[in-house]
Structures are given as C-alpha cells and as structure tokens.
Design a protein around this motif. Structure first.
Motif, PDB file in Angstrom:
ATOM      1  N   ASN A   1      -8.607  -0.667  -0.643  1.00  5.68           N
ATOM      2  CA  ASN A   1      -8.761  -0.118  -1.986  1.00  5.68           C
ATOM      3  C   ASN A   1      -8.068   1.232  -2.073  1.00  5.68           C
ATOM      4  OD1 ASN A   1     -11.362  -1.264  -3.970  1.00  5.68           O
ATOM      5  ND2 ASN A   1     -10.927  -2.249  -2.013  1.00  5.68           N
ATOM      6  N   HIS A   2      -7.262   1.409  -3.123  1.00  8.19           N
ATOM      7  CA  HIS A   2      -6.596   2.675  -3.423  1.00  8.19           C
ATOM      8  C   HIS A   2      -7.137   3.145  -4.774  1.00  8.19           C
ATOM      9  CE1 HIS A   2      -3.717   0.362  -1.026  1.00  8.19           C
ATOM     10  NE2 HIS A   2      -2.884   1.372  -0.906  1.00  8.19           N
ATOM     11  N   TRP A   3      -7.798   4.265  -4.794  1.00 10.83           N
ATOM     12  CA  TRP A   3      -8.244   4.850  -6.062  1.00 10.83           C
ATOM     13  C   TRP A   3      -7.814   6.301  -6.079  1.00 10.83           C
ATOM     14  CZ3 TRP A   3     -10.204   1.951  -9.934  1.00 10.83           C
ATOM     15  CH2 TRP A   3     -10.576   0.641  -9.603  1.00 10.83           C
ATOM     16  N   PHE A   4      -7.121   6.696  -7.155  1.00  9.62           N
ATOM     17  CA  PHE A   4      -6.633   8.064  -7.167  1.00  9.62           C
ATOM     18  C   PHE A   4      -6.554   8.611  -8.581  1.00  9.62           C
ATOM     19  CE2 PHE A   4      -2.913   5.430  -7.560  1.00  9.62           C
ATOM     20  CZ  PHE A   4      -1.972   6.146  -8.286  1.00  9.62           C
TER      21      PHE A   4
ATOM     22  N   SER B   1       0.835  -1.194   0.000  1.00  5.25           N
ATOM     23  CA  SER B   1       0.000   0.000   0.000  1.00  5.25           C
ATOM     24  C   SER B   1       0.868   1.242   0.000  1.00  5.25           C
ATOM     25  CB  SER B   1      -0.913   0.016   1.231  1.00  5.25           C
ATOM     26  OG  SER B   1      -1.811  -1.077   1.232  1.00  5.25           O
TER      27      SER B   1
ATOM     28  N   GLY C   1      -3.298   4.702   2.247  1.00  2.00           N
ATOM     29  CA  GLY C   1      -3.632   3.279   2.233  1.00  2.00           C
ATOM     30  C   GLY C   1      -2.783   2.553   3.267  1.00  2.00           C
TER      31      GLY C   1
ATOM     32  N   ALA D   1      -6.639  11.049  -3.728  1.00  2.00           N
ATOM     33  CA  ALA D   1      -6.759   9.611  -3.519  1.00  2.00           C
ATOM     34  C   ALA D   1      -7.785   9.306  -2.441  1.00  2.00           C
ATOM     35  CB  ALA D   1      -5.402   9.023  -3.137  1.00  2.00           C
TER      36      ALA D   1
ATOM     37  N   ARG E   1      -9.234  -5.898  -3.463  1.00  2.00           N
ATOM     38  CA  ARG E   1      -8.830  -4.664  -4.159  1.00  2.00           C
ATOM     39  C   ARG E   1      -9.478  -4.559  -5.525  1.00  2.00           C
ATOM     40  NH1 ARG E   1      -2.519  -3.214  -2.658  1.00  2.00           N
ATOM     41  NH2 ARG E   1      -2.851  -3.189  -0.404  1.00  2.00           N
TER      42      ARG E   1
ATOM     43  N   HIS F   1      -5.287   2.683  -9.755  1.00  5.03           N
ATOM     44  CA  HIS F   1      -5.445   2.022  -8.467  1.00  5.03           C
ATOM     45  C   HIS F   1      -4.181   1.218  -8.187  1.00  5.03           C
ATOM     46  CE1 HIS F   1      -6.516  -2.357  -9.280  1.00  5.03           C
ATOM     47  NE2 HIS F   1      -6.416  -1.867 -10.492  1.00  5.03           N
ATOM     48  N   VAL F   2      -4.117   0.644  -6.995  1.00  2.00           N
ATOM     49  CA  VAL F   2      -2.985  -0.186  -6.586  1.00  2.00           C
ATOM     50  C   VAL F   2      -3.467  -1.617  -6.509  1.00  2.00           C
ATOM     51  CG1 VAL F   2      -1.313  -0.642  -4.748  1.00  2.00           C
ATOM     52  CG2 VAL F   2      -1.893   1.718  -5.349  1.00  2.00           C
TER      53      VAL F   2
ATOM     54  N   PHE G   1      -9.250   5.937   0.009  1.00  2.64           N
ATOM     55  CA  PHE G   1      -8.887   4.616   0.504  1.00  2.64           C
ATOM     56  C   PHE G   1     -10.005   4.099   1.406  1.00  2.64           C
ATOM     57  CE2 PHE G   1      -5.277   7.459   0.186  1.00  2.64           C
ATOM     58  CZ  PHE G   1      -4.406   6.780  -0.666  1.00  2.64           C
TER      59      PHE G   1
ATOM     60  N   SER H   1       0.749   5.816   0.702  1.00  2.00           N
ATOM     61  CA  SER H   1       0.087   6.994   1.245  1.00  2.00           C
ATOM     62  C   SER H   1      -0.884   6.579   2.355  1.00  2.00           C
ATOM     63  CB  SER H   1      -0.596   7.785   0.129  1.00  2.00           C
ATOM     64  OG  SER H   1      -1.051   9.042   0.591  1.00  2.00           O
TER      65      SER H   1
END
Length: 288
Positions: A160-163, A123, A127, A280, A288, A195-196, A282, A125
């Motif tokens: 979940n990482h969405w940015f 992960s 996240g 971003a 994910r 996303h990651v 999270f 930031s």
C-alpha cells in the motif's frame, strides 16, 4: 552463491543501507541549474539542499535510464555466472523498467544460461524500497534466486502506498497526473491524498483541509488496511518534512505493535515530481 539484488535510485533507500547490504544500484538522473546530477541517495547533493532549491522555485527535469546502461550493468553478472534480481521503479511512472526488460533480452542473447530476473514493482519510493528490503531479508535467511523472485512477485500488489503532497503542480508538470486531476491542488489549504494502484499509477484519492488532517487520513488508511501489524516494518518517506514523518511514526506506534518504522527522504527524481513536503506511508495489506 547468493543472488545479487539490484534496484534503482527511485527505491529511496538510505545510502547507508545500500552500502551495508551491498545492493547494486542503477542511478536515474536529474537536471537543474544547468547541471546533470546522479540520483545517488544524497551524496552529490544533499536532500536538504535539493529541497531548498525546489522551494526557491527550481524546476528540475528527470531522465529515465537507457537500454545501454542496463546492458552494461547486467552483463558482468552474466559473465561471472551470478544470479541477478533487479527490482525496479513502476513501469507506469517511468520508461526505466522497459529499458531493463529490453536489456535483459539482449544480455540473454549473449549468455543464454544467465539468470537475470527483472521485476516491475509497480511501486515507487520506499514502496519499492520495502520490496528490496524484504528481498535482502530473504537472502540473509538463505532463500535462493527463485524463492526471492516468487516472493516479490506474490507480494508486490499488496504494498500500500498512501501519500499527501503540498499541491499537485509538481505532479502535473511532470506528466504524472492530468491537468484536471491537478485542479484539486489549487484549492485553498486543501491537501490532496493519493495512492498507487495495481498498475503502478498515481490516483488522487481524497482532499482534506490542512496538514494535520492529511496525516490523520494517512494513519486511518493504515488502520483500515494493514494486515498482521506485529509482523510488519512500516515505511515512511518524506520530501524534507522530517517532523511530520516523526509525527506520523508516533501516531502509528501508538495504536499498532509494529516491528519497526523505517523512515527516509524521498530522493531527487521522485521529489522533482512530488515536491517539497510530500509525506508517504507504505505497508502490506491484503491488496492495494
């Protein structure tokens, strides 16, 4: 004795939170204008000043943490017999975690009975900061070393990482994305969304026209993926875009009875690669 929770500065937690909860921190470094700086949550150089220099064309470089630094950080806890849990920046984005894992083995050779867990959060930031936040909450509720480690391992691939970024040039320059992927960022008024993934890598996901649509896309991903929102604290980080962060926060609150929304700046190390204007969100999903 409660376990010590350690993270690194790529968790992007607010300085006040780090102080209040007594977190141990490993600081990555960045270099620009002929000077080296610690990524110290905006203390050496304010987040606003850092992003102002980026907008003026500064090109910072960043450095991973070496093994020696981690050995020196881990050893005192082993000497005192304190349990230590380090939750670190994604190994797919930096060699810092590899340094931590190597340092753990070296310290265990000196102190075979030491309890040192190093967790690859996969992960970045907030996240990463979100996992640290929950580890702190678990510790406050009396959970021990093994329970906290197991919880983080069980939940990290649900973060979940969405940015969205203003363009992909910063990510391309830092080697976080290929040149081909970065071509999306050259299109007129196109705002890339990424996303990651489970490996902790950055994956371009969509391209939308205009900032408002980019924020709407982030909100739609949360709508579709969040689980048990009434039990969640949602995290938002931004690259000097506080108004957009507040807008996204209100959009989420309008439709979801979340416990809270935690916002903060993206720090200089991640900000050097993501660029100004990054936004971003999270949250926990079933995956994910």
């Amino acid at each position: 004795m409660k376990p010590v929770i350690m993270t690194d500065s790529c968790s992007d937690l607010p300085f006040e939170y780090v102080q209040e909860h007594g977190l141990a921190v490993i600081h990555l470094t960045y270099h620009f204008d002929g000077k080296d700086y610690l990524d110290d949550f905006g203390q050496s150089l304010s987040h606003q000043a850092f992003y102002r220099t980026l907008r003026q064309g500064a090109m910072p470089t960043t450095s991973q943490v070496n093994v020696h630094t981690f050995v020196e950080a881990f050893r005192p806890y082993a000497e005192r017999g304190e349990e230590l849990i380090y939750i670190g920046f994604s190994s797919a984005l930096s060699g810092t975690f590899t340094s931590a894992a190597t340092a753990r083995q070296l310290v265990l050779e000196e102190y075979p009975e030491a309890k040192i867990a190093v967790i690859d959060s996969r992960s970045a930031s907030l996240g990463l900061g979100m996992l640290v936040y929950h580890a702190v909450e678990l510790r406050a509720r009396g959970k021990g070393y093994q329970e906290i480690v197991q919880w983080v391992e069980d939940h990290k691939l649900k973060v979940n990482h969405w940015f969205t970024v203003e363009d992909l040039n910063h990510l391309k320059r830092g080697g976080r994305l290929s040149g081909a992927a970065a071509l999306m960022g050259t299109m007129l008024n196109v705002k890339p969304v990424l996303h990651v993934n489970d490996e902790g890598k950055l994956i371009p996901q969509a391209k939308v026209r205009g900032r408002a649509k980019a924020l709407k896309y982030l909100k739609e991903q949360l709508d579709a993926r969040i689980i048990n929102p009434a039990e969640q604290v949602v995290f938002i980080s931004h690259g000097d875009a506080p108004e957009d962060a507040e807008t996204l926060k209100e959009m989420i609150r309008a439709d979801h009875p979340v416990k809270d929304v935690f916002t903060g700046y993206i720090g200089p190390v991640i900000g050097s690669h993501a660029g100004p204007g990054t936004l971003a969100v999270f949250f926990f999903g079933s995956s994910r």
